[in-house]
Write a protein that holds these residues in place. Sequence first.
Motif, PDB file in Angstrom:
ATOM      1  N   GLN A   1       0.829  -1.209   0.000  1.00 19.71           N
ATOM      2  CA  GLN A   1       0.000   0.000   0.000  1.00 19.71           C
ATOM      3  C   GLN A   1       0.866   1.263   0.000  1.00 19.71           C
ATOM      4  N   ARG A   2       1.962   1.243   0.737  1.00 22.75           N
ATOM      5  CA  ARG A   2       2.881   2.392   0.742  1.00 22.75           C
ATOM      6  C   ARG A   2       3.474   2.615  -0.648  1.00 22.75           C
ATOM      7  N   ASP A   3       3.847   1.508  -1.310  1.00 21.65           N
ATOM      8  CA  ASP A   3       4.428   1.629  -2.650  1.00 21.65           C
ATOM      9  C   ASP A   3       3.401   2.194  -3.636  1.00 21.65           C
ATOM     10  N   VAL A   4       2.161   1.742  -3.535  1.00 22.59           N
ATOM     11  CA  VAL A   4       1.112   2.249  -4.425  1.00 22.59           C
ATOM     12  C   VAL A   4       0.887   3.733  -4.164  1.00 22.59           C
ATOM     13  N   GLN A   5       0.848   4.125  -2.910  1.00 19.42           N
ATOM     14  CA  GLN A   5       0.612   5.524  -2.553  1.00 19.42           C
ATOM     15  C   GLN A   5       1.720   6.438  -3.076  1.00 19.42           C
ATOM     16  N   SER A   6       2.965   5.940  -3.022  1.00 20.13           N
ATOM     17  CA  SER A   6       4.101   6.757  -3.476  1.00 20.13           C
ATOM     18  C   SER A   6       4.403   6.580  -4.956  1.00 20.13           C
ATOM     19  N   GLY A   7       3.839   5.554  -5.573  1.00 21.40           N
ATOM     20  CA  GLY A   7       4.125   5.270  -6.975  1.00 21.40           C
ATOM     21  C   GLY A   7       5.389   4.467  -7.193  1.00 21.40           C
ATOM     22  N   ALA A   8       5.986   3.921  -6.116  1.00 22.52           N
ATOM     23  CA  ALA A   8       7.229   3.154  -6.237  1.00 22.52           C
ATOM     24  C   ALA A   8       6.961   1.778  -6.827  1.00 22.52           C
ATOM     25  N   GLY A   9       7.905   1.291  -7.609  1.00 24.28           N
ATOM     26  CA  GLY A   9       7.777  -0.040  -8.185  1.00 24.28           C
ATOM     27  C   GLY A   9       8.795  -0.234  -9.296  1.00 24.28           C
ATOM     28  N   LYS A  10       9.029  -1.485  -9.662  1.00 27.44           N
ATOM     29  CA  LYS A  10       9.903  -1.827 -10.777  1.00 27.44           C
ATOM     30  C   LYS A  10       9.075  -2.531 -11.847  1.00 27.44           C
ATOM     31  N   LYS A  11       9.340  -2.197 -13.095  1.00 32.93           N
ATOM     32  CA  LYS A  11       8.571  -2.756 -14.212  1.00 32.93           C
ATOM     33  C   LYS A  11       9.280  -3.997 -14.748  1.00 32.93           C
ATOM     34  N   VAL A  12       8.528  -5.115 -14.848  1.00 32.09           N
ATOM     35  CA  VAL A  12       9.052  -6.353 -15.417  1.00 32.09           C
ATOM     36  C   VAL A  12       8.050  -6.880 -16.432  1.00 32.09           C
ATOM     37  N   ASP A  13       8.423  -7.942 -17.098  1.00 33.65           N
ATOM     38  CA  ASP A  13       7.504  -8.611 -18.020  1.00 33.65           C
ATOM     39  C   ASP A  13       6.313  -9.126 -17.212  1.00 33.65           C
ATOM     40  N   PRO A  14       5.087  -8.730 -17.548  1.00 31.16           N
ATOM     41  CA  PRO A  14       3.921  -9.185 -16.777  1.00 31.16           C
ATOM     42  C   PRO A  14       3.812 -10.697 -16.658  1.00 31.16           C
TER      43      PRO A  14
ATOM     44  N   ALA B   1       6.475   3.901 -14.091  1.00 32.37           N
ATOM     45  CA  ALA B   1       6.173   5.274 -14.500  1.00 32.37           C
ATOM     46  C   ALA B   1       4.714   5.640 -14.257  1.00 32.37           C
ATOM     47  N   GLY B   2       3.965   4.788 -13.590  1.00 31.18           N
ATOM     48  CA  GLY B   2       2.534   5.037 -13.428  1.00 31.18           C
ATOM     49  C   GLY B   2       2.186   6.120 -12.432  1.00 31.18           C
ATOM     50  N   GLY B   3       3.113   6.446 -11.537  1.00 31.53           N
ATOM     51  CA  GLY B   3       2.867   7.525 -10.592  1.00 31.53           C
ATOM     52  C   GLY B   3       2.071   7.107  -9.372  1.00 31.53           C
ATOM     53  N   PRO B   4       1.922   8.013  -8.392  1.00 31.17           N
ATOM     54  CA  PRO B   4       1.198   7.711  -7.145  1.00 31.17           C
ATOM     55  C   PRO B   4      -0.279   7.433  -7.407  1.00 31.17           C
ATOM     56  N   ARG B   5      -0.866   6.753  -6.436  1.00 32.97           N
ATOM     57  CA  ARG B   5      -2.283   6.430  -6.532  1.00 32.97           C
ATOM     58  C   ARG B   5      -2.897   6.531  -5.138  1.00 32.97           C
ATOM     59  N   ALA B   6      -4.072   7.103  -5.032  1.00 34.81           N
ATOM     60  CA  ALA B   6      -4.743   7.254  -3.738  1.00 34.81           C
ATOM     61  C   ALA B   6      -5.113   5.880  -3.189  1.00 34.81           C
ATOM     62  N   ILE B   7      -4.701   5.620  -1.946  1.00 35.79           N
ATOM     63  CA  ILE B   7      -5.005   4.338  -1.319  1.00 35.79           C
ATOM     64  C   ILE B   7      -4.853   4.497   0.191  1.00 35.79           C
ATOM     65  N   THR B   8      -5.663   3.802   0.939  1.00 34.40           N
ATOM     66  CA  THR B   8      -5.534   3.813   2.396  1.00 34.40           C
ATOM     67  C   THR B   8      -4.416   2.865   2.796  1.00 34.40           C
TER      68      THR B   8
ATOM     69  N   ASP C   1       0.100  -5.275 -15.083  1.00 35.32           N
ATOM     70  CA  ASP C   1       1.121  -4.431 -15.702  1.00 35.32           C
ATOM     71  C   ASP C   1       2.541  -4.898 -15.420  1.00 35.32           C
ATOM     72  N   GLY C   2       2.717  -5.856 -14.510  1.00 33.23           N
ATOM     73  CA  GLY C   2       4.057  -6.325 -14.188  1.00 33.23           C
ATOM     74  C   GLY C   2       4.842  -5.308 -13.383  1.00 33.23           C
ATOM     75  N   VAL C   3       4.260  -4.836 -12.284  1.00 29.57           N
ATOM     76  CA  VAL C   3       4.920  -3.851 -11.414  1.00 29.57           C
ATOM     77  C   VAL C   3       5.204  -4.532 -10.078  1.00 29.57           C
ATOM     78  N   VAL C   4       6.477  -4.688  -9.738  1.00 28.50           N
ATOM     79  CA  VAL C   4       6.836  -5.495  -8.567  1.00 28.50           C
ATOM     80  C   VAL C   4       7.523  -4.633  -7.508  1.00 28.50           C
ATOM     81  N   ASN C   5       7.764  -5.257  -6.386  1.00 27.06           N
ATOM     82  CA  ASN C   5       8.421  -4.638  -5.238  1.00 27.06           C
ATOM     83  C   ASN C   5       9.711  -3.939  -5.680  1.00 27.06           C
ATOM     84  N   PRO C   6       9.878  -2.659  -5.368  1.00 21.38           N
ATOM     85  CA  PRO C   6      11.070  -1.941  -5.827  1.00 21.38           C
ATOM     86  C   PRO C   6      12.304  -2.198  -4.967  1.00 21.38           C
ATOM     87  N   LEU C   7      12.160  -2.895  -3.836  1.00 23.39           N
ATOM     88  CA  LEU C   7      13.285  -3.109  -2.936  1.00 23.39           C
ATOM     89  C   LEU C   7      14.148  -4.279  -3.398  1.00 23.39           C
TER      90      LEU C   7
END
Length: 815
Positions: A251-264, A290-297, A316-322
């Motif tokens: 949820q924190r990653d979605v709120q901040s827009g963080a993530g790494k793009k891979v093959d879905p 590159a999708g940017g932040p998203r509102a989420i609780t 979209d193939g967006v995974v944990n950025p850590l």
Amino acid sequence: MLFMPFYFAPCSLVGFVRCTGGHALTSLFVLFRPKAAENLPEEIAAELTTEFSLAWTGPAGHMLLVDPSDGPEIHKSYYKHDDLTPHGVKLMSNRTYDCFFVRHPDVEWVKEAWAELNGKLPLSKTKDWFPTPVKPEIDEYQPPKLDKDTPAPPAYNVLTLKVGEDPGKYYPRGPERYGKWLLYKDMPNAECPLARKAVNGLQLDLGRLRYMVGAEHPYMPEKLHDNKDNINEFNEGKFDGRTINSVYLFQRDVQSGAGKKVDPKATIALAGPDETETSSLAYLSDEDYAGGPRAITVDGVVDQQTCDALEQRLRDGVVNPLNIMVCTLARDGAPKLNWNVWMRPEAAASLYCWRELARALGFPLTVAANHTFRSAAVNVGSAGFGRSWKSIHKVGLAIDVGLDRTYFQAADDWPVFYQRDLSVDKKNKKKDVEGYRIYWRVFAITNYMIPEPDSIALCRANLVEVTKNDHKLGKVAREAALRLIDEIDKGKFAAKYFRERVKQWQYDPWDGDGGKEGPEVSAPDARKAQLAAFDEFFAANEGKKGKLIDKKRHYYSHFSKAASRFLDLTALAQESNLERIGSFTNHFDPTTTGEWGLGLATYSTGKFQALAKAMKALKADHPNFAIEIAGEQVKLADVDVDFMEAFGAARVDCAVARGKDAEKMIAAYCEKLRKFPARRFVRTPDDEAKTGEEWAAAIEAKLEEVKTAAPVNKKDSSKGSTKKKDSAGWTFRLSPDYGVVFPLKTGVYMPSPGAPIGLEWWHFQVSSLIDNRAFGPLICEMGWTKETLLDEPQPHLHYRIGMGYPQNAWTDQAG
């Protein structure tokens, strides 16, 4: 206080809530009011059906009324009342109730729903809610024992509201993807099969996005082992600390827009229990989302909003950025006899390099890993001897190489040797030998005839091939191979990486140094011994089938009878950015200068005769050893083990009270004390000390005082009854002074022969990422959060408590 007039009930008992599967529905909010009944006057019926009352269920499913002034930490104040009848909701045995069963972690949210249903707020949350009529059923309830030494309280009948396991019976509704359950930590229905199935689906989704939910396989929920040895840690279908951590971090990653793009395809098809190195490497990406932040609780609750975000990132193939982990085979080159181990990419690159160098220099078995990643759910805040609660294994940067169950020799399918490295002592005594740590060098037998020129040339050719390798984690290996080629060309190669003879360490469980060096052995002689052992094994097991036979045959096939040198695997590890660690240390033998760390045995004072016997045997041979009691170390020479064996107890409980058996009991106490008239006994908790004779006299004097002062039964003439009054009494506890007083319910740690887990000859780690790093920030790099690990209620998580790590976890150095 919310109020309901229970006094009209012809029969009332404590109220509980169960599902139809028999599970107690804990942490459930119940909004309820009785329906009007024909046999009640109209004015009473109207009063009974006016407002909904609000209750919450404690750990046993016991209904407790909620006060509107209660704060958000409702579980903290209500748990203590769970089994106390006066605090429970009373239900009517012949009434039907209109109920709303609310599954939500936020009491303030539920209070708003209660206010809406009672007309105090306009309908919003509850506009589509419909009550469920329930008539209580009578069940027997057995209160739990307070402790193992106390008899269980008597069972009693309770009136129970039974609710189906259909998610449609509860509000608010959850997402369709997870069976319409709202999912969160400490939720009701946690044991219901449908809810567990939903949680399992959530865990698999989180794992596909590389958020940790498991153990040895960090991205798969941990299954219960066949022998149930992980009964306390398995979490398949359980919304545990690992699961809330991953939900919260996602949820924190979605709120901040963080993530790494891979093959879905990687997030949908490749993750699973049979994941391979290739598929796990597909998750490594340098492309930021590159999708940017998203509102989420951000609160660790899986509602529709969080579910939508999960589905979108899976598509979209967006995974944990850590720093996600990758897997590799534990035993290189034996796919049918193997398992996967997981590491942070930097450690995996070092292991890959180590294996490539070993193979290039003539050891075809390369490096066998026995253990790598350890879940943060293990050894929370404390660990036994030989382990660490802030272990480097928990951050995926450590490798334990192949060893057998005895800990003092390598696994039989990975024959290597280890020798004490005395050169370390001379080279850097302050750093490497601080605390008398012992360091080791690990060797394998090469199949090449080093230092013959043809063999050196073969090594060089193999290393050239390593430099051409395009493996995704191969950079460390390519750079190391270039360095070794340069050393070959400069003539420094053979002397640095090969040795003609070694002294295999001979383990001694009672030695302060952990043993001694054995006789020197040459590589040809060691190879002959290995082959003879395999020949003997196959002769004894001829015709048999099974994994063990296949494993031995596989490794036997790699050995050449020609051998001239030992290959220094430790030197190759250092070329691979891996450092070894020294042995564990302790102070259990103050006479030695080596203190490598003996194995430990734990004895409970509840089994005192076994403790006394073990201590007496140990003291006879090793009087200078120490024992550890409640964190304090005591020299064994200072303990009176003869007195321990003779008296045979850690304490004696003395009770004097009026009764027909009092004199007999006290006589027995005094007789035992007078057998040791000059020995000291200490009374707890005031630490008053007297001899056995003095205590016996004091007890006998107290008995006379009690007999004189104790009241008798007196008849109350006004009521025509006899009232029994309590007798005076005297109760205390004496502890024999054996040179140390043993605290109650404690363990005694003693040096012990057995598995030398403290040797640590097998442990290697990527120290460059660990040195001078605090454990907290380091483990958070791997996908954990401070809020879900610490042992304090977290406002961001509806006051859920984390896994139990102490606050100093964030400042202590990893190690």
